[in-house]
Design a protein around this motif. Structure first.
Motif, short mmCIF file in Angstrom:
data_model
loop_
_atom_site.label_atom_id
_atom_site.label_comp_id
_atom_site.label_asym_id
_atom_site.label_seq_id
_atom_site.Cartn_x
_atom_site.Cartn_y
_atom_site.Cartn_z
N THR A 1 0.76 -1.28 0.20
CA THR A 1 -0.12 0.00 0.05
C THR A 1 0.84 1.32 0.00
O THR A 1 2.09 1.26 0.20
N GLN B 1 -5.09 -6.57 -2.69
CA GLN B 1 -5.52 -5.15 -2.78
C GLN B 1 -7.03 -5.23 -2.56
O GLN B 1 -7.71 -5.84 -3.27
N LYS B 2 -7.56 -4.37 -1.88
CA LYS B 2 -8.92 -3.94 -1.62
C LYS B 2 -9.57 -3.25 -2.75
O LYS B 2 -8.94 -2.40 -3.31
N LEU B 3 -10.92 -3.59 -3.16
CA LEU B 3 -11.47 -3.36 -4.17
C LEU B 3 -12.69 -2.33 -3.62
O LEU B 3 -12.97 -2.66 -2.67
N ASN B 4 -13.02 -1.07 -4.42
CA ASN B 4 -14.09 -0.71 -4.11
C ASN B 4 -15.21 -1.11 -3.95
O ASN B 4 -16.23 -0.82 -5.32
N ASP B 5 -15.59 -1.97 -3.46
CA ASP B 5 -17.06 -2.78 -3.88
C ASP B 5 -17.59 -3.41 -2.55
O ASP B 5 -16.68 -3.19 -1.52
N THR B 6 -18.57 -3.83 -2.39
CA THR B 6 -19.27 -4.45 -1.17
C THR B 6 -19.43 -5.84 -1.07
O THR B 6 -19.63 -6.74 -2.13
N TYR C 1 -11.55 -8.24 -2.84
CA TYR C 1 -9.98 -8.31 -2.73
C TYR C 1 -9.48 -8.94 -3.94
O TYR C 1 -10.10 -9.94 -4.35
N LEU D 1 -13.05 -4.56 5.49
CA LEU D 1 -13.86 -4.12 4.44
C LEU D 1 -14.61 -2.82 5.07
O LEU D 1 -15.43 -2.40 4.43
N ASN E 1 -13.23 -0.89 7.15
CA ASN E 1 -12.00 0.23 7.31
C ASN E 1 -11.89 0.21 8.86
O ASN E 1 -11.50 1.21 9.42
#
Length: 450
Positions: free
Chosen positions: A54, A90-95, A205, A242, A244
């Motif tokens: 990161t 890597q975290k994705l911008n999703d639910t 992820y 997820l 945060n």
């Protein structure tokens, strides 16, 4: 006492005093407040848990490099950075979701993230999987293991249904996806599978490849040809989940890297050591001690006769002993373990032994290089959001310094008495100088023609 002998001794003690006083003025005291301030920063929300791969992890590497520079450490092999490649999550911008589907793929049940289930960090080779009872499903009291043509997933019951724990990322692990679930969630999923429903799991992820860095600083020694003394600690941790939620990693291992940064300031003030000293901030320890492994792979020949002092989890406020951790094949009679134990005994410090390949000493021991880890064996908060800087203790930090500093002076400075007994030598030499000078004055006053 003759006049000549008296003046000779007076002069000698004054020389010793001024020399030892000069050394004393040069030596920087180890400051626990500096350690705690750095732990506070490294554990802050700004750095988001320091996950390798990161931007925040790079920010931490730069911070360590600047500390080493400010403490007069030189770059190693022309750079403060030792780079290597690794995979990282890597975290994705999703639910995320964990759902039950009927035969028409309609959602009939949606489990709640963090309450009913949560991703574990171990791997995300597959992040989207659907399975039913026709897949290879293994049921156990503690887990549900699924094998399908899209990948494998392990859903395991979290201890006490607590979703806080977060494992290290292990890219070589056997399963493709790991999920923590509650016992109630497990029971419901089993029943839905028996009734012919499908389970759909998606965790946002993905695995990517990147370059990360260890940070290395050098204090040059008198003997440039000898293997260096290594002082190390890892600086990466587990990031955020997820939701945060911050995994700050204050004890594990902001404490260790903060400790060696302050130790570098102290050691660099002692003067030139007999051997080179390397201070190393290892990266990707939470990925299976990768940083140490890569460093040993690249510099094994240089390190073959080194002695390695690693620091991992220093400063608990719980009543845990300081532990000397060797490798799995070590014992109480392994030379470096025995030496550190002797230092603990001399300092009247309660300690214990651990023999595990569970920190960055492992790579060195596997290469037959002498290495130990100093560790406060307190597992009560690590890898949870509760590993916070407010639980760090001055007393435990100072306890480790008492032992580690003696060992480093022993091995890097050949037990230089002017360093070990500097204050005592300064005081004694000053006292004798004053006494001898006073005697001379008394003699002179009684017989000014002497």
């Amino acid at each position: 006492m003759s006049k000549k002998l008296s003046r000779f001794l007076s002069t000698l003690f004054l020389i010793i005093f001024f020399f030892s006083f000069g050394v004393s003025m040069r030596i920087e005291n180890f400051d626990t407040n500096n350690v705690k301030n750095d732990i506070q920063y490294l554990s802050s929300k700004e750095l988001k848990g320091r996950l390798a791969g990161t931007v925040e992890n790079i920010q931490v590497a730069n911070f360590i490099k600047e500390k080493f520079e400010n403490n007069n450490l030189l770059p190693f092999n022309n750079s403060y950075y030792h780079n290597f490649t690794t995979y990282y999550p890597q975290k994705l911008n999703d639910t995320p979701y964990l759902r039950v589907l009927d035969e028409n793929n309609q959602v009939i049940k949606e489990f709640e993230y963090y309450k009913d289930y949560k991703e574990d960090m171990i791997n995300f080779k597959v992040n989207d999987i659907i399975f039913d009872k026709n897949n290879n499903v293994s049921l156990n009291k503690e887990f549900i293991a699924v094998g399908s043509d899209k990948g494998t997933v392990l859903l395991y019951v979290a201890e006490n249904d607590n979703m806080e724990f977060r494992s290290s990322f292990l890219p070589e692990s056997s399963m493709d996806l790991y999920l923590m679930i509650t016992s109630n969630t497990k029971n419901q999923i089993e029943n839905y599978l028996k009734d012919g429903y499908k389970i759909h799991c998606y965790i946002p992820y993905e695995i990517n490849k990147t370059t990360v860095s260890n940070v290395v600083g050098l204090i040059p020694g008198k003997d440039q040809s000898s293997s260096p003394i290594v002082i190390s600690a890892h600086f990466d941790h587990l990031g955020t989940d997820l939701n945060n939620t911050l995994y700050a990693g204050a004890l594990d291992n902001a404490s260790g890297i903060a400790f060696i940064m302050e130790m570098s300031r102290y050691i660099s003030s002692l003067g030139q050591p007999e051997k080179n000293i390397l201070f190393i901030g290892f990266n990707a320890e939470e990925f299976g001690c990768l940083g140490a492994r890569e460093f040993v792979k690249d510099y094994g020949d240089l390190l073959k006769d080194s002695k390695v002092f690693n620091f991992d989890m220093i400063g608990t406020n719980n009543p845990a002993p300081l532990c000397i951790m060797g490798g799995e094949k070590d014992s109480v009679n392994s030379p470096l373990v025995k030496s550190a134990a002797s230092a603990c005994i001399k300092e009247n410090i309660h300690f214990n032994y651990l023999f595990q390949d569970s920190s960055d000493h492992e790579a060195f021991r596997n290469a037959n290089i002498e290495a130990i880890t100093f560790i406060d064996n307190d597992l009560s908060r690590i890898h949870t959001p509760n590993d916070k800087p407010e639980f760090i203790s001055d007393k435990s930090i100072n306890r480790c310094f008492k032992v580690a500093s003696k060992e480093l002076i022993k091995h890097a400075f050949a037990n230089n008495p002017l360093i070990i007994y500097n204050k005592i030598i300064t005081l004694i030499s000053l006292t004798f100088s004053i006494i001898l000078f006073s005697l001379e004055r008394i003699k002179w006053s009684k017989n000014p023609h002497i």
